[in-house]
Design a protein around this motif. Structure first.
Motif, PDB file in Angstrom:
ATOM      1  N   UNK A   1       4.253  -0.816  -7.464  1.00  0.00           N
ATOM      2  CA  UNK A   1       5.288  -1.599  -6.808  1.00  0.00           C
ATOM      3  C   UNK A   1       6.659  -1.378  -7.434  1.00  0.00           C
ATOM      4  N   UNK A   2       7.662  -1.557  -6.610  1.00  0.00           N
ATOM      5  CA  UNK A   2       9.051  -1.546  -7.073  1.00  0.00           C
ATOM      6  C   UNK A   2       9.458  -2.978  -7.387  1.00  0.00           C
ATOM      7  N   UNK A   3      10.406  -3.166  -8.322  1.00  0.00           N
ATOM      8  CA  UNK A   3      10.934  -4.515  -8.554  1.00  0.00           C
ATOM      9  C   UNK A   3      11.564  -5.127  -7.313  1.00  0.00           C
ATOM     10  N   UNK A   4      11.980  -4.271  -6.369  1.00  0.00           N
ATOM     11  CA  UNK A   4      12.470  -4.776  -5.086  1.00  0.00           C
ATOM     12  C   UNK A   4      11.263  -5.144  -4.233  1.00  0.00           C
TER      13      UNK A   4
ATOM     14  N   UNK B   1       5.207   4.529  -5.087  1.00  0.00           N
ATOM     15  CA  UNK B   1       4.254   5.602  -4.823  1.00  0.00           C
ATOM     16  C   UNK B   1       2.861   5.150  -5.175  1.00  0.00           C
ATOM     17  N   UNK B   2       1.963   6.102  -5.414  1.00  0.00           N
ATOM     18  CA  UNK B   2       0.575   5.773  -5.725  1.00  0.00           C
ATOM     19  C   UNK B   2       0.088   6.553  -6.936  1.00  0.00           C
ATOM     20  N   UNK B   3      -0.963   6.015  -7.561  1.00  0.00           N
ATOM     21  CA  UNK B   3      -1.636   6.675  -8.680  1.00  0.00           C
ATOM     22  C   UNK B   3      -3.138   6.680  -8.398  1.00  0.00           C
ATOM     23  N   UNK B   4      -3.862   7.512  -9.134  1.00  0.00           N
ATOM     24  CA  UNK B   4      -5.299   7.608  -8.955  1.00  0.00           C
ATOM     25  C   UNK B   4      -6.030   6.838 -10.055  1.00  0.00           C
TER      26      UNK B   4
ATOM     27  N   UNK C   1       1.223  -3.656 -14.701  1.00  0.00           N
ATOM     28  CA  UNK C   1       2.668  -3.471 -14.547  1.00  0.00           C
ATOM     29  C   UNK C   1       3.438  -4.631 -15.162  1.00  0.00           C
ATOM     30  N   UNK C   2       4.541  -4.315 -15.826  1.00  0.00           N
ATOM     31  CA  UNK C   2       5.476  -5.326 -16.310  1.00  0.00           C
ATOM     32  C   UNK C   2       6.853  -5.032 -15.744  1.00  0.00           C
ATOM     33  N   UNK C   3       7.516  -6.087 -15.300  1.00  0.00           N
ATOM     34  CA  UNK C   3       8.862  -5.948 -14.758  1.00  0.00           C
ATOM     35  C   UNK C   3       9.548  -7.299 -14.786  1.00  0.00           C
TER      36      UNK C   3
END
Length: 320
Positions: free
Chosen positions: A200-203, A209-212, A220-222
């Protein structure tokens, strides 16, 4: 796949198992949920009846306190990581987190005086753990252990270990955005391939994008997770343990991928607080010291995306 959904850690959690599973998917899912809730009930610093809260509210400085094996393991792991990061990650920030109270309906910026007082009760060096017996002790009064940066990762690790011990080869666990995939996704011909997860984006609503994920997790930290705006300034929940103020770095968000569910949680917080350059160095150091794989996807403050090769990051749609 069979799925069970429940609320824990102030968020929505889900567990998914393929069918059939030896011993029954429904039974295993129920047992796994019970275990996840046990972790929450042990570590919840906002529940005065949790074991962690009772320990922090009743201990005598310098006196060893007997604790459950679960709390003992949790303290050991967090203390070790606090030492490895030299305090950039500090699980004793509870007094500061309670002071800010980001979950309040109308959170406020604490006064400088209150911040100094709370910061004076922070410091992992004042926490000690017996390496043989389930005992912990503190050198100073008024300390509060905060599971916010490691509790979900620890719960994921405990539940994953439980499922693997019972022969589960494939499963997907989601604890409020902290994901872990045991095994992979079976295709029609019986072969398996990695799951894809969104970064995810902070927006809000946007995806980088994606990861496998194959026997891997992501955390995630934001700044967007918990925060508020006051007088034109945004205050978010990732605090500098030394000052008690939100840490300003050159990162907008960081996602950590690892074979250890615990380290996806621990490392995402530490990486964000330390900034890109020092975060990369820490990831390499932990990777070598702990023999776990660690990769990252970082959105820098200037909008640039940096991803390590092993993250297999792609600007593509999510494949659930």
């Amino acid at each position: 796949m069979k799925e069970i959904i429940f609320v824990a850690y102030d968020t929505l959690c889900s567990l998914r198992l393929p069918e059939p599973v030896h011993g029954g998917s429904d039974k295993l899912l129920d047992q796994a949920r019970t275990l996840a809730l046990k972790v929450q009930n042990t570590l919840n610093m906002y529940d005065p009846q949790s074991e962690l809260s009772r320990l922090c509210s009743s201990y005598t400085p310098g006196k060893k306190e007997k604790v459950s094996k679960m709390l003992w393991e949790f303290v050991k792991l967090n203390l070790k990581f606090s030492q490895q990061t030299e305090g950039s990650f500090d699980f004793t920030v509870g007094p500061l987190m309670k002071l800010w109270d980001f979950a309040a309906e109308k959170p406020q910026r604490p006064s400088a005086e209150k911040l100094r007082e709370a910061a004076g009760r922070v410091g992992y060096g004042r926490v000690h753990v017996d390496l043989e017996l389930p005992e912990v002790w503190f050198d100073a009064p008024g300390m509060v252990l905060d599971p916010g940066a490691s509790g979900k990762g620890y719960a994921l690790e405990v539940v994953c270990d439980f499922l693997r011990e019972r022969g589960v080869e494939d499963a997907v666990l989601d604890f409020g955005g902290n994901l872990f995939a045991i095994g992979g996704k079976r295709k029609g011909d019986g072969r398996k391939r990695p799951w894809r997860a969104a970064v995810r984006s902070p927006n809000r609503g946007e995806i980088l994008g994606t990861v496998e994920l194959y026997n891997r997790g992501i955390g995630t930290s934001s700044w967007y997770e918990h925060g508020f705006e006051m007088d034109g300034t945004v205050y978010y929940h990732l605090l500098d343990p030394a000052t008690g103020l939100p840490q300003r770095t050159d990162i907008s968000s960081v996602s950590i991928l690892s074979s250890s569910a615990l380290y996806t949680d621990l490392m995402s917080t530490a990486f964000f607080i330390m900034g890109f350059e020092q975060g990369c160095k820490l990831a390499e150091r932990i990777k070598n010291q702990e023999s776990v794989d660690l990769d990252y996807v970082v959105l820098k403050s200037d909008g640039e995306i940096e991803a390590s090769e092993g993250a297999h990051f792609k600007n593509s749609v999510v494949d659930h």
